[in-house]
Design a protein around this motif. Sequence first.
Motif: not given
Lengths: 116, 110
Positions: A90, A106-108, B33, B35, B37, B41-43, B45, B56, B59, B88, B90
């Motif tokens: 990533f 992050f990217g995918a 934080f 996240y 996953q 789509l990645g991670l 927030l 706060e 996304d 998942m 994280l």
Amino acid sequence: AQSVTQPDIHITVSEGASLELRCNYSYGATPYLFWYVQSPGQGLQLLLKYFSGDTLVQGIKGFEAEFKRSQSSFNLRKPSVHWSDAAEYFCAVGIMFSGGYNKLIFGAGTRLAVHP
Amino acid sequence: DVKVTQSSRYLVKRTGEKVFLECVQDMDHENMFWYRQDPGLGLRLIYFSYDVKMKEKGDIPEGYSVSREKKERFSLILESASTNQTSMYLCASSFSQPQHFGDGTRLSIL
């Protein structure tokens, strides 16, 4: 808006071959850039980071990355891949806020397979 | 080394349940934080916190809330779990940059 693009979803290389994973970002200011690796069933491990200075950064496990401002890129490279490098990679850009806190975009991800 | 510990590696819950995911860090980091996953789509927030009792939205905060009563602990709460929250999760912490991640919790909502 800030974004990170990893154009390759899957990459397969032979063990011992060289590797380059692509990353392009969109961010108006000077970016903080990162590459993380995730082995199956694990969390993310930091490979390397770029904050400022030398645009070629060295990381752990023999990886390096080069920051190219003109191309908005931060590609990850390794000269000779080992079977244990099979994982998901990533790329991320760090956004700093005026209050001193930060977040990552992050990217995918790119999933790397290594053939013996 | 920084250690970020997530209380469960795998969790199975039912639709409508209230679900708590716990995260503890041992480095006195201000920032924490959460996240999620998902493949392709990645991670993304969900929420973050830069101090005790501060939070706060990230996304994708809808359907989630968080709690940070102590500096070392950051909890993610699914108020009424739904199947689209199967994912998942994280947790990460940092002083500034970089962020350090836990091993993740794979949550299934049936």
